[in-house]
Design an enzyme around this catalytic site. Structure first.
Site, mmCIF file in Angstrom:
data_model
loop_
_atom_site.group_PDB
_atom_site.id
_atom_site.type_symbol
_atom_site.label_atom_id
_atom_site.label_comp_id
_atom_site.label_asym_id
_atom_site.label_seq_id
_atom_site.Cartn_x
_atom_site.Cartn_y
_atom_site.Cartn_z
ATOM 1 C CB CYS A 36 -0.968 -0.056 1.182
ATOM 2 S SG CYS A 36 -2.358 1.083 1.110
ATOM 3 C CB ALA A 37 0.820 4.385 1.907
#
Length: 185
Positions: A105-106
């Protein structure tokens, strides 16, 4: 036995953290959830997650005690991983030892802040790559580049966890865990 360290912080994406921990434990990989900034933390969707240990207690020896370092995403948790000196130091130590580093994800942004993505291909949640200095972004669900494993987000967490299982403990255990989960190959 292989040992995995999963870091969590306030703002960590709960689906990613718990899915990775669950699937790896099913594969008989020893998993420790370590809380950055405490033991009882609130995830990105306001779900409370209890870490096994506070990361600060084990940060100095984490690179010696664990084989795999995993960073789930979630914007708030990722920003903590980017700014926490213990996390950044641990990322660099794992990378210099060529140990497996996984981020979803991030969270690949924290790897970028540690300057360990410069010579690697990677993926992340779409749009996060624009905040990075590394240039190896690929818009794919998963990217493996040497010791760096990356994935895009919550919907890819199960597949990502199973890819880690396959890489760490092999095809037979991967197939066994996949069957137990009713995962279609």
């Amino acid at each position: 036995m292989n040992k995995a360290l999963i870091l969590i912080a306030n703002g960590t994406e709960e689906i990613e953290a718990t899915t990775l921990a669950n699937v790896l434990r099913r594969a008989e990989i020893e998993v420790t959830l370590a809380g950055v900034g405490g033991k009882l933390l609130r995830g990105s969707r306001n779900i409370t997650i209890c870490a096994d240990v506070e990361f600060e207690e084990i940060a100095d020896t984490a690179h010696d005690e664990f084989d795999i370092l995993i960073l789930p995403g979630g914007w708030g948790g990722t920003l903590i991983f980017c700014e926490d000196s213990n996390v950044q130091f641990t990322l660099k130590r794992f990378d210099s030892a060529k140990k497996m580093i996984c981020a979803i994800c991030a969270a690949p942004l924290a790897l970028d802040r540690a300057n360990i993505l410069l010579n690697h291909r990677f993926t992340c949640f779409p749009g996060i790559e624009q905040k990075m200095s590394a240039l190896g972004y690929e818009n794919r669900k998963f990217v493996v580049s040497d010791n760096i494993f990356t994935s895009q987000g919550p919907a890819t967490a199960m597949d990502f966890a199973l890819r880690i299982v396959r890489a760490v403990v092999g095809e037979e255990k991967f197939l066994s865990v996949a069957a137990e989960l009713l995962y279609e190959i």
